[in-house]
Design an enzyme around this catalytic site. Structure first.
Site, PDB file in Angstrom:
ATOM      1  N   ASN A   1       5.022   1.417   1.024  1.00  0.00           N
ATOM      2  CA  ASN A   1       4.175   0.239   0.877  1.00  0.00           C
ATOM      3  C   ASN A   1       3.255   0.178   2.092  1.00  0.00           C
ATOM      4  OD1 ASN A   1       3.020  -2.262   0.666  1.00  0.00           O
ATOM      5  ND2 ASN A   1       4.933  -3.428   0.848  1.00  0.00           N
TER       6      ASN A   1
ATOM      7  N   LYS B   1       0.950  -1.854   2.703  1.00  0.00           N
ATOM      8  CA  LYS B   1       0.527  -3.229   3.026  1.00  0.00           C
ATOM      9  C   LYS B   1      -0.994  -3.246   3.270  1.00  0.00           C
ATOM     10  CE  LYS B   1       5.178  -4.229   4.463  1.00  0.00           C
ATOM     11  NZ  LYS B   1       6.104  -4.989   5.288  1.00  0.00           N
TER      12      LYS B   1
ATOM     13  N   HIS C   1       6.975  -9.189  -3.428  1.00  0.00           N
ATOM     14  CA  HIS C   1       7.262  -8.856  -2.026  1.00  0.00           C
ATOM     15  C   HIS C   1       7.413 -10.155  -1.226  1.00  0.00           C
ATOM     16  CE1 HIS C   1       6.885  -7.330   2.032  1.00  0.00           C
ATOM     17  NE2 HIS C   1       7.219  -6.152   1.546  1.00  0.00           N
TER      18      HIS C   1
ATOM     19  N   GLU D   1       6.350 -10.996   1.528  1.00  0.00           N
ATOM     20  CA  GLU D   1       5.115 -11.478   2.150  1.00  0.00           C
ATOM     21  C   GLU D   1       4.263 -12.249   1.148  1.00  0.00           C
ATOM     22  OE1 GLU D   1       4.033  -7.660   3.784  1.00  0.00           O
ATOM     23  OE2 GLU D   1       5.764  -7.818   5.114  1.00  0.00           O
TER      24      GLU D   1
ATOM     25  N   GLU E   1      15.063  -6.249   0.017  1.00  0.00           N
ATOM     26  CA  GLU E   1      14.412  -6.247   1.323  1.00  0.00           C
ATOM     27  C   GLU E   1      14.779  -7.528   2.063  1.00  0.00           C
ATOM     28  OE1 GLU E   1      10.807  -3.438   1.359  1.00  0.00           O
ATOM     29  OE2 GLU E   1      10.073  -5.399   0.790  1.00  0.00           O
TER      30      GLU E   1
ATOM     31  N   GLY F   1       9.783  -5.147   9.162  1.00  0.00           N
ATOM     32  CA  GLY F   1       8.848  -5.049  10.277  1.00  0.00           C
ATOM     33  C   GLY F   1       9.413  -5.496  11.617  1.00  0.00           C
TER      34      GLY F   1
ATOM     35  N   SER G   1      12.673  -1.835   7.819  1.00  0.00           N
ATOM     36  CA  SER G   1      12.819  -0.982   9.003  1.00  0.00           C
ATOM     37  C   SER G   1      13.542   0.333   8.728  1.00  0.00           C
ATOM     38  CB  SER G   1      13.495  -1.763  10.139  1.00  0.00           C
ATOM     39  OG  SER G   1      12.707  -2.886  10.512  1.00  0.00           O
TER      40      SER G   1
END
Ligand code: 13P
Length: 255
Positions: free
Chosen positions: A11, A13, A95, A97, A170, A176, A216
């Site tokens: 991904n 992003k 996701h 985010e 996730e 991240g 990560s």
């Protein structure tokens, strides 16, 4: 027991550019072999570029989001039929985010997954708890609240105990941050997700559905994560932007 082919998905992003994308793809392509499925998820403007770069390769590509609607007055949205015109085969939906920065509900995520399935695309549906939710002992209830609408809406796409849908676990606290869920922590949640699939849609579907881990993942921790019984590959963020790291993770998925 069903053998599930490992999937390593990158991904990107909101990263990349024409030159950087071409270099990245050329860098990891030599690591791609038939025993592991690989896909990359780019920002919308670069899908046409990926269609060219990945033509004739085994690597699939897709977008990081899609509209649940087919067409119309939805400024800024992109539909499944538009994606398909550029060779997209997979889409990420839900996701964390998007859930947090764009207030996407699990019901909306489920409708996006339906739109993808109806169009013959593979949705990668993301679920995961925040640190506060984990610390409050709410992992199971949070995952269930994210997963159940997807199962309810998408159950009609199950055929012969299978659907193309992929789930990505996730944990938000691992995205991240450099903090990875331990293989045991991840396995525990993956097993829980599989048990939930089994309870709601049956053993065959639960055994055939791939559940990826994301958060990560690096070349150094990928192999141990992927060796767990219910971890069928990874959804990779930061490390997917380095061809060396992404190649290392693809190799780790070969076992
Ligand atoms: P990182 O690998 O950078 O933690 O990101 C994970 C992720 O969000 C993939 O979708």
């Amino acid at each position: 027991m069903t053998t599930r082919k490992k999937l390593v998905a990158g991904n990107w992003k909101m990263n990349g550019g024409l030159a950087a994308n071409a270099e990245l793809v050329r860098g990891f392509l030599p690591a791609v072999t038939a025993d592991v499925e690989v896909s990359v998820f780019a920002p919308f403007p670069y899908l046409a570029q990926l269609q060219g770069l990945l033509e004739g390769t085994a690597v699939a590509f897709g977008s990081q989001d899609v509209s649940a609607k087919a067409s119309g007055a939805y400024t800024g949205e992109v539909s499944v039929s538009m994606l398909k015109e550029f060779g997209v085969r997979q889409v990420i939906v839900g996701h964390s985010e998007r859930r947090s920065y764009h207030a996407e509900s699990s019901e909306t995520v489920a409708l996006k997954a339906v739109a993808a399935l109806e169009a013959g695309l593979v949705p990668l549906v993301c679920v995961g708890e925040t640190l506060a939710e984990r610390e409050a002992g709410q992992v199971e209830s949070v995952i269930a609240s994210q997963l159940d609408p997807v199962i309810a809406q998408c159950a009609r796409f199950v055929q012969n105990g299978q659907w193309p849908l992929v789930i990505a676990y996730e944990p938000v606290w691992a995205i991240g941050t450099g903090v990875t869920a331990s293989p045991e922590q991840a396995q525990e949640v993956h097993a829980m997700i599989r048990a939930r699939l089994q309870a709601m849609l049956g053993e065959s579907l639960a055994q055939s559905t791939r559940i990826l881990y994301g958060g990560s993942v690096k070349p150094g921790n990928a192999q141990e994560l992927f060796s767990k019984q219910d971890i069928d590959g990874g959804l990779i963020g930061g490390a997917a932007l380095s061809s060396d790291d992404f190649s290392g993770i693809i190799r780790a998925a070969k076992g």
